[in-house]
Scaffold this motif. Structure first.
Motif, PDB file in Angstrom:
ATOM      1  N   GLY A  43      -5.349  -3.519   2.444  1.00 48.03           N
ATOM      2  CA  GLY A  43      -4.715  -2.401   1.684  1.00 48.03           C
ATOM      3  C   GLY A  43      -5.438  -1.718   0.783  1.00 48.03           C
ATOM      4  O   GLY A  43      -5.953  -2.529  -0.301  1.00 48.03           O
TER       5      GLY A  43
ATOM      6  N   THR B  22       1.087   2.892   6.723  1.00 49.43           N
ATOM      7  CA  THR B  22       0.742   1.736   7.686  1.00 49.43           C
ATOM      8  C   THR B  22      -0.428   2.182   8.029  1.00 49.43           C
ATOM      9  O   THR B  22      -1.696   2.584   7.188  1.00 49.43           O
TER      10      THR B  22
ATOM     11  N   TRP C  14       0.786  -9.213  -1.839  1.00 50.15           N
ATOM     12  CA  TRP C  14      -0.673  -8.531  -1.928  1.00 50.15           C
ATOM     13  C   TRP C  14      -1.515  -9.006  -3.018  1.00 50.15           C
ATOM     14  O   TRP C  14      -0.970  -8.955  -4.112  1.00 50.15           O
TER      15      TRP C  14
ATOM     16  N   HIS D  30       6.856  -3.646   0.024  1.00 50.90           N
ATOM     17  CA  HIS D  30       6.467  -3.705   1.538  1.00 50.90           C
ATOM     18  C   HIS D  30       7.108  -4.767   2.286  1.00 50.90           C
ATOM     19  O   HIS D  30       8.051  -5.380   1.840  1.00 50.90           O
TER      20      HIS D  30
ATOM     21  N   TYR E  25       5.075  -1.091  -6.304  1.00 50.75           N
ATOM     22  CA  TYR E  25       4.738  -1.100  -4.619  1.00 50.75           C
ATOM     23  C   TYR E  25       5.974  -1.951  -4.022  1.00 50.75           C
ATOM     24  O   TYR E  25       6.348  -2.775  -4.783  1.00 50.75           O
TER      25      TYR E  25
ATOM     26  N   ALA F 296       2.624  -4.098   9.306  1.00 51.05           N
ATOM     27  CA  ALA F 296       2.902  -4.156   7.812  1.00 51.05           C
ATOM     28  C   ALA F 296       2.953  -2.727   7.564  1.00 51.05           C
ATOM     29  O   ALA F 296       2.419  -1.689   7.723  1.00 51.05           O
TER      30      ALA F 296
ATOM     31  N   ASP G  58       6.323  -5.622  -5.127  1.00 52.32           N
ATOM     32  CA  ASP G  58       5.030  -5.990  -5.215  1.00 52.32           C
ATOM     33  C   ASP G  58       4.489  -5.725  -6.687  1.00 52.32           C
ATOM     34  O   ASP G  58       5.544  -5.306  -7.626  1.00 52.32           O
TER      35      ASP G  58
ATOM     36  N   ALA H  43       1.171   5.653  -2.583  1.00 53.35           N
ATOM     37  CA  ALA H  43       1.234   5.098  -1.184  1.00 53.35           C
ATOM     38  C   ALA H  43       1.108   6.532  -0.295  1.00 53.35           C
ATOM     39  O   ALA H  43       1.268   6.473   1.076  1.00 53.35           O
TER      40      ALA H  43
ATOM     41  N   TYR I   9       6.903  -6.610   6.672  1.00 54.34           N
ATOM     42  CA  TYR I   9       6.084  -7.108   7.745  1.00 54.34           C
ATOM     43  C   TYR I   9       7.065  -7.482   9.075  1.00 54.34           C
ATOM     44  O   TYR I   9       8.252  -8.196   8.671  1.00 54.34           O
TER      45      TYR I   9
ATOM     46  N   ILE J 138       3.646  -0.556   3.784  1.00 53.80           N
ATOM     47  CA  ILE J 138       3.869  -0.367   2.269  1.00 53.80           C
ATOM     48  C   ILE J 138       4.583   0.897   1.914  1.00 53.80           C
ATOM     49  O   ILE J 138       4.715   1.842   2.609  1.00 53.80           O
TER      50      ILE J 138
END
Length: 806
Positions: free
Chosen positions: A74, A441, A100, A472, A470, A453, A41, A52, A474, A455
């Protein structure tokens, strides 16, 4: 009410790379980039530190949009230079779960903070507790940006978050920020919050050697001054560096309603004695007065046979609707590089029954698994618990482990403790971001509507080769799962024969339900009453592919049996493959060539990289095990550089002397047969220092003395058009320089012709960087000239060493 309108302020730090400068306008959709597992991301440059993290906190939540649809959100850091932004915002996950996107809703404009995000579906309200990093100034000083705990509140409707009290409004919790008089170090590594069935909001953190809490009975409008948890008493906790500080966390839970509040904390300070170390958990009924000690009850969690080292500063808690509580932590059983005491419990899962009894810890990971910062997600629909962890310790990949909550496979995340490394299913991984850490999460139960999800953030390293991004991933979840995984088996890629009992098992499998969890391998086809392989050598692994395996000794046809399990506990039937084991007395084939070049940085000698194409074994042979590398110096006898290496290359740090080398490679098969040598063309190494008569300078250069340079000295210039020139006879040339914030560009000319502009500007200092190389197919007469560009604001250029090979 603290209502703050922040002016645009100085950004804390510069971008970590030019590439991150693309983070610009607010609201821009920053498309996720697929990586090995998951997506990369946007960057989190600026003043953010591991945004995070931390372990007890949750950065994600999802909202019920009706019709069985949910939306993931988020709290993520946003940085840009145009317009200047350095703040936490609410981000929205795209429908395809790949991207995101920032919303216009700001959370905390203090960039060096960490937050915990609590979504209350009943009131459509988001609560955020955010705190500055611990104040570790020396000598003590109150930071320019306040480091206190701040509470932000948002109502949600129609896809829009509206901040209670107006944009950028918050409530500050008294007593949590740094003050000059009396001198108090504020901030904390983490903060958590929750809401109980009485409507009371709770905030908990570890600070000033205490477990501290604050409450609000008016939906976050006002908060009690921070206070020590009554049940902690005089048993202090650790405060200090991130790796040493104890932490605390709060959770509201209960059977059918959140009628109980629990506070968990770690204690590893050996005070008043080592016997006081451990995990502690205090509970109080929702609505009771927390200032009265008698309203609380406290348990010390079982130590799992680890004595006084069973509690590290890792806590993540989740609860099920029947009031059962789960906590995943970490023991103080790490060893250096996780290389010894591998069977010790490192990552425990604790369960507190609905009746209030703590079970002995279950094994999630061993010291050999080398995992850290675990996070929990629970699906009551699937009766399954998921654990997301980083491995190795210090950053790398986010893995997933999973197990049923009940039944014969309950809490079996990896099989029994053993020497094998079993890290789980790869969940977030990148070939360019190799220090991924701090998985996070939601606090909520995950469902078939929500999926899961997660991150994480990539950590920057000193060399600047890992950047702040970042990442992530899912995973979708079904409402139920009674279908086992399916897979295929192949020994040594489906080979018909081998001469070695050590083989590689291809165990590729898929699962469309709760997700792959375990794979079990055996040389024996026998199974137990549940259909699970139970031969004496049957071994359970967290699912990965391929897996190294040892077959039974002796010649003849060998059969290996495999089966798979998913997170819900469904075991597949048994699959198998066989292979004929024969004797191998034939040497493997040699590699086809041995090559050399200048390559590598950070060394004090001449950085030479030796490479060769992969070799093969004879048909029906035992397979290539690796390579032996040898060197001859000035025509002397061969010396063993390494007796066995599996890679097809090796980096050498050769002395700064004019010596002639010949590098040879032998192929070794799994029966330890060796091929004939394959050797490089002999080559001579030459190192030209700043004091050598072979290096000629024009313009303005200064001699710099430092242990970071090769030989302790280098020449430095900030004057444009100053030059350094070396003439030589060879077929490889390289330039060692220094990189950092004060360093700029230089133009490189080879044989009088411009070749390249080298930029040595970087956010962190990097010494002995091989910033330029050039190669020719044959030896010849050449020259290299370095011309200082005089870059505005950071003009320095360092000539540490010029290397060439001939």
């Amino acid at each position: 009410m603290h209502s703050v309108s922040h002016p645009v302020r100085r950004l804390a730090t510069v971008l970590t790379s030019v590439g991150l400068a693309a983070l610009v306008a607010t609201g821009t959709v920053l498309a996720g980039t697929p990586v090995t597992a998951g997506w990369r991301d946007h960057g989190y440059a600026g003043g953010a530190f591991r945004p995070a993290s931390d372990k007890p906190e949750s950065k994600l939540w999802y909202t019920d949009e009706g019709g069985g649809n949910v939306q993931w959100w988020g709290g993520m850091f946003r940085f840009s230079t145009s317009p200047p932004l350095s703040e936490f915002r609410i981000f929205k996950l795209s429908a395809d779960k790949s991207t995101w996107s920032p919303t216009t809703t700001i959370v905390d404009r203090r960039d060096n903070t960490h937050g915990d995000y609590l979504w209350d579906e009943a009131s459509n309200t988001l609560y955020v507790a955010s705190v500055g990093m611990p104040n570790t100034t020396s000598p003590f000083a109150v930071p320019a940006t306040p480091d206190d705990v701040r509470i932000f509140r948002y109502t949600y409707a129609g896809g829009v978050y509206t901040q209670v009290g107006g944009s950028l409004s918050y409530r500050a919790i008294a007593g949590t920020g740094s003050t000059a008089s009396p001198a108090f170090r504020g901030g904390a590594w983490s903060v958590t919050l929750d809401k109980d069935s009485s409507g009371r909001l709770w905030v908990v953190l570890a600070q000033a050697h205490e477990v501290r809490y604050s409450t609000s009975d008016d939906n976050g409008q006002t908060w009690t001054p921070i206070a020590q948890l009554p049940t902690q008493g005089s048993n202090t906790i650790n405060v200090g560096a991130m790796s040493d500080s104890d932490i605390a966390s709060v959770i509201a839970f209960g059977n059918g309603s959140k009628n109980t509040v629990g506070v968990m904390w770690s204690d590893q300070d050996n005070l008043p004695a080592a016997a006081n170390n451990g995990y502690y958990f205090s509970t109080i009924a929702a609505g009771d007065d927390p200032t009265i000690g008698a309203n609380w009850s406290t348990d010390k969690l079982p130590n799992g046979g680890l004595g006084n080292i069973y509690a590290d500063n890792h806590i993540n808690m989740k609860a099920t609707s029947d009031g059962t509580l789960y906590m995943v932590g970490k023991a103080n059983t790490d060893t250096i590089n996780c290389a010894t005491l591998k069977t010790r419990l490192l990552t425990p899962l604790y369960r507190r029954t609905a009746g209030g009894v703590w079970d002995a810890p279950r094994l999630v990971g061993t010291a050999g698994d080398c995992e850290t910062r675990p996070q929990l997600a629970i699906s009551e629909e699937l009766n399954t618990i998921y654990v997301f962890l980083t491995a190795p310790n210090g950053g790398g990949v986010i893995y997933r482990k999973s197990a049923p909550l009940t039944g014969p496979n309950a809490f079996d995340f990896r099989g029994p403790a053993d020497e094998l490394v079993k890290r789980g299913v790869t969940f977030i991984k990148s070939s360019t971001e190799t220090l991924i850490d701090d998985a996070s999460t939601t606090k909520q139960e995950v469902t078939s509507a929500s999926g899961i999800a997660v991150i994480a953030n990539n950590l920057i390293n000193r060399a600047g080769t890992n950047l702040k991004y970042y990442l992530h991933n899912y995973m979708a979840l079904p409402a139920s799962d009674s279908t086992a995984p399916s897979g295929t088996v192949a020994i040594n890629g489906g080979a018909a024969t081998t001469s070695n009992q050590n083989v590689v098992m291809s165990v590729a499998a898929t699962d469309s339900g709760s997700g792959l969890s375990l794979v079990r391998i055996s040389n024996d086809s026998s199974v137990d009453g549940n259909g699970r392989l139970n031969g004496a050598d049957a071994t359970t692994y967290t699912y990965t592919n391929p897996i190294a395996w040892t077959m039974t000794a002796g010649l003849g046809t060998k059969t290996v049996y495999v089966q798979w399990r998913d997170a819900a506990g469904n075991w597949s039937g048994v699959a198998s493959d066989d292979i004929l084991v024969t004797a191998d007395t034939t040497a493997p084939n040699p590699t086809s060539a041995v090559n050399y070049t200048l390559f590598g940085s950070g060394r004090f000698g001449i950085p030479v990289r030796i490479t060769w194409p992969a070799a093969t074994d004879n048909v029906g042979g035992s397979g290539v095990k690796g390579y032996m590398v040898l060197k001859s110096v000035n025509g002397g006898p061969d010396q063993v550089v390494t007796p066995l290496i599996t890679a097809t290359g090796i980096s050498l740090d050769l002395p700064n002397s004019a010596l002639t080398y010949r590098i040879c490679v032998r192929t070794i098969d799994n029966a330890d047969n060796q091929s004939v040598r394959r050797c490089s063309v002999p080559f001579k190494t030459v190192s030209v220092s700043e004091s050598s008569a072979a290096m000629h300078f024009t313009g303005t250069w200064a001699l710099s003395n430092s242990a970071v340079y090769v030989g302790g000295k280098a020449k430095v210039s900030s004057r444009a058009n100053s030059t350094a020139t070396v003439s030589f006879r060879g077929n490889r040339v390289g330039w060692y320089a220094r990189m950092g914030p004060a360093y700029g560009s230089a133009r490189v000319y080879i044989d009088g012709h411009f070749v390249k502009t080298v930029n040595m500007h970087a956010t962190v200092i990097a010494d002995r960087k091989l910033v330029f190389t050039k190669a020719w197919s044959t030896v010849g007469n050449h020259s290299i000239r370095i011309l200082v560009s005089g870059t505005s604001g950071h003009p320095k250029v360092v000539v540490d060493q010029i290397f060439y090979l001939q």
